[in-house]
Design an enzyme around this catalytic site. Sequence first.
Site: not given
Length: 286
Positions: A82-83, A181, A208-209, A211, A230, A232-233
């Site tokens: 990722d990234h 975030g 993406h993003g 969350s 995706n 993550a946070t």
Amino acid sequence: MSIISTKYLLQDAQANGYAVPAFNIHNAETIQAILEVCSEMRSPVILAGTPGTFKHIALEEIYALCSAYSTTYNMPLALHLDHHESLDDIRRKVHAGVRSAMIDGSHFPFAENVKLVKSVVDFCHSQDCSVEAELGRLGGVEDDMSVDAESAFLTDPQEAKRFVELTGVDSLAVAIGTAHGLYSKTPKIDFQRLAEIREVVDVPLVLHGASDVPDEFVRRTIELGVTKVNVATELKIAFAGAVKAWFAENPQGNDPRNYMRVGMDAMKEVVRNKINVCGSANRISA
């Protein structure tokens, strides 16, 4: 079972109108928590590691863990870079067995982004490794990289069409109003822009993003063509919050098997919800 390319997962998702969740991993416990739920719900999954993750635990160790869990849970896994920002870094990790990579050149002008992505695609496709790239730029914080609101910009549909044609990329991360975030207020998702991108781009689209984005918003993006989501946070916050609460109740506690399990269980609830939102449950055979 084995570590596979994400293209096989995303092709099925695109054909059947659901999305594959991509969960960011950070250590053995986060990998285990994610896979316990995915195995139970028979959901395909992409385990995503940023460069920071592979500094914390070496790729070879994460790869060995994922391979073992793939056998334990009798399910194929996609381990995703990722990234990542350089061909050399991706090349080394692909030679170690990874079959899915995101090359992030979104901070470059269009022509430079195309050049970088094309070089990664040319190499990765010779290794049966799928490639994701980003056009447009999300704000927020990912690893040690911070993008302020002034530097973020949305994906242009016609540029997206040209970008995919020029690079041969397998999937495209689009900027439509999300950010890495958490959000101080409800994000404004440009669904019309996403629909216009879907009309001119054939490859799977990536959100993406995700969350903290309302579930109904994520479901709408999937209806409009997103096939990889995706997260993550939210995972980190659930895990950390549960561990903090455990220590508040058990100030003398010191056994990682106790407090890590509490964190894992909290994280699993987020994973379970995201699988339901993505519609990915029961998409792989028992």
